[in-house]
Enzyme design. Sequence first.
Site, PDB file in Angstrom:
ATOM      1  N   GLY A  24     138.230  80.903 -16.068  1.00 44.18           N
ATOM      2  CA  GLY A  24     138.869  81.237 -17.333  1.00 44.18           C
ATOM      3  C   GLY A  24     140.204  81.938 -17.162  1.00 44.18           C
ATOM      4  O   GLY A  24     140.866  82.259 -18.144  1.00 44.18           O
ATOM      5  N   TYR A  57     138.969  70.450 -18.607  1.00 45.70           N
ATOM      6  CA  TYR A  57     139.290  69.040 -18.416  1.00 45.70           C
ATOM      7  C   TYR A  57     139.735  68.382 -19.725  1.00 45.70           C
ATOM      8  O   TYR A  57     140.617  67.524 -19.711  1.00 45.70           O
ATOM      9  CB  TYR A  57     138.095  68.279 -17.835  1.00 45.70           C
ATOM     10  CG  TYR A  57     137.609  68.790 -16.508  1.00 45.70           C
ATOM     11  CD1 TYR A  57     138.398  69.607 -15.685  1.00 45.70           C
ATOM     12  CD2 TYR A  57     136.344  68.475 -16.052  1.00 45.70           C
ATOM     13  CE1 TYR A  57     137.929  70.072 -14.466  1.00 45.70           C
ATOM     14  CE2 TYR A  57     135.872  68.928 -14.830  1.00 45.70           C
ATOM     15  CZ  TYR A  57     136.678  69.733 -14.046  1.00 45.70           C
ATOM     16  OH  TYR A  57     136.221  70.185 -12.838  1.00 45.70           O
TER      17      TYR A  57
END
Length: 152
Positions: free
Chosen positions: A93, A131
């Site tokens: 993250g 993604y």
Amino acid sequence: MAPIQIRPIERADKSAWLPLWQAYLAFYQQTLSDEVTDGLFERLLSDGFHDGLVAEQDGKLVGFVHFLEHASTWSLTPTCYLEDLYVDSTQRGGGVGRKLIEAVYAAAEQSGCSNVYWHTHDHNTVARQLYDRVGILSNFVRYEKRKWEDSV
């Protein structure tokens, strides 16, 4: 905290890369022999077929990506397969995965590749959030057969 640096993998990285590689394999519920792991590491360093990059922060490896370029039957230019990507769970993250993928994009562009592609498990929801922002989900379904399995 120092910025994340992306660089080619080096021989001296093996002891720091190995726990990340083992964690990656554990996520995918895979076990490989030391011989296969050692062979992969050597290929990442020297064969010109597989390439490896690492993410480093404050002198510690926090992620890696392995990729390879290959010919395509659908293009006159090569394509690039992003085969393995892993970021230490404490670093997720924070942009490490994105930087590794962008580094593969840059390497592929420099080599004249027409595209970069990769696979992941459908249950890999955390990685798929990234993604979905840096790639396009294809409609392809993957099949495989291992050489030691009987045909049905």
